[in-house]
Design an enzyme around this catalytic site. Sequence first.
Site, PDB file in Angstrom:
ATOM      1  N   ARG A  22     -12.523   8.696  -3.155  1.00  0.00           N
ATOM      2  CA  ARG A  22     -11.271   8.195  -2.577  1.00  0.00           C
ATOM      3  C   ARG A  22     -10.157   9.185  -2.863  1.00  0.00           C
ATOM      4  O   ARG A  22      -9.997   9.669  -3.981  1.00  0.00           O
ATOM      5  CB  ARG A  22     -10.923   6.835  -3.201  1.00  0.00           C
ATOM      6  CG  ARG A  22      -9.554   6.278  -2.828  1.00  0.00           C
ATOM      7  CD  ARG A  22      -9.647   5.327  -1.680  1.00  0.00           C
ATOM      8  NE  ARG A  22      -8.348   4.917  -1.208  1.00  0.00           N
ATOM      9  CZ  ARG A  22      -7.893   3.682  -1.251  1.00  0.00           C
ATOM     10  NH1 ARG A  22      -8.623   2.733  -1.783  1.00  0.00           N
ATOM     11  NH2 ARG A  22      -6.715   3.387  -0.751  1.00  0.00           N
ATOM     12  N   ARG A  63     -11.254   4.253   4.291  1.00  0.00           N
ATOM     13  CA  ARG A  63     -11.456   4.674   2.907  1.00  0.00           C
ATOM     14  C   ARG A  63     -12.928   4.623   2.520  1.00  0.00           C
ATOM     15  O   ARG A  63     -13.669   3.761   2.995  1.00  0.00           O
ATOM     16  CB  ARG A  63     -10.626   3.843   1.947  1.00  0.00           C
ATOM     17  CG  ARG A  63     -10.952   2.376   1.985  1.00  0.00           C
ATOM     18  CD  ARG A  63      -9.797   1.526   1.606  1.00  0.00           C
ATOM     19  NE  ARG A  63      -8.839   1.566   2.685  1.00  0.00           N
ATOM     20  CZ  ARG A  63      -7.976   0.642   2.944  1.00  0.00           C
ATOM     21  NH1 ARG A  63      -7.902  -0.404   2.203  1.00  0.00           N
ATOM     22  NH2 ARG A  63      -7.147   0.739   3.941  1.00  0.00           N
ATOM     23  N   ASP A 109     -12.488   1.056  -1.905  1.00  0.00           N
ATOM     24  CA  ASP A 109     -11.238   0.436  -2.328  1.00  0.00           C
ATOM     25  C   ASP A 109     -11.615  -0.667  -3.314  1.00  0.00           C
ATOM     26  O   ASP A 109     -12.519  -1.462  -3.030  1.00  0.00           O
ATOM     27  CB  ASP A 109     -10.502  -0.166  -1.128  1.00  0.00           C
ATOM     28  CG  ASP A 109      -9.133  -0.702  -1.499  1.00  0.00           C
ATOM     29  OD1 ASP A 109      -8.408  -0.020  -2.258  1.00  0.00           O
ATOM     30  OD2 ASP A 109      -8.776  -1.802  -1.041  1.00  0.00           O
ATOM     31  N   ASP A 161      -9.731  -3.628  -5.536  1.00  0.00           N
ATOM     32  CA  ASP A 161      -8.498  -4.349  -5.841  1.00  0.00           C
ATOM     33  C   ASP A 161      -8.774  -5.409  -6.898  1.00  0.00           C
ATOM     34  O   ASP A 161      -9.802  -6.091  -6.849  1.00  0.00           O
ATOM     35  CB  ASP A 161      -7.948  -5.058  -4.594  1.00  0.00           C
ATOM     36  CG  ASP A 161      -7.342  -4.091  -3.597  1.00  0.00           C
ATOM     37  OD1 ASP A 161      -6.853  -3.027  -4.012  1.00  0.00           O
ATOM     38  OD2 ASP A 161      -7.347  -4.411  -2.391  1.00  0.00           O
TER      39      ASP A 161
END
Length: 142
Positions: free
Chosen positions: A84, A95, A98, A100
């Site tokens: 990334r 991407r 990711d 989160d």
Amino acid sequence: MEAHTVYLSLGSNLGDKNLNLLRAIGLIAERIGIFSAISSVYETAPWGFESPHSFLNLVVRVETAYLPLDLLEITQQIEKDIGRTEKTVSGYQDRVIDIDIIFYDDWVYQSEQLTLPHPRYKERPFVLEPLKEIISNETAQR
């Protein structure tokens, strides 16, 4: 060390998406903590931007000793290690990976770097569906 329960959302829409998710899961296990649940993989359309590349998404529940900002730093390093580039400041884009932080225990926290719970998780079906799967499995096991 005190264990904290965290829910992480993982997504990939570039390259070998399955491999990207598997690599992220492996690095999370190695660097963050012990998995207590992993959702199914969901294929979803991009959210918040246009792209011909669909996403593969999942949610994991992990027990960790790390505090939120340390956890954020580790997840960002995992993203970089998988390929990334820097997160975008304005808008969303394709991407490789990711990660989160959706929940950290039942903490409500806000800083310049991190907001808990994740401020937009309720708007994102690609987070809600796998999250519901994990939570319904928790409830069924009780």
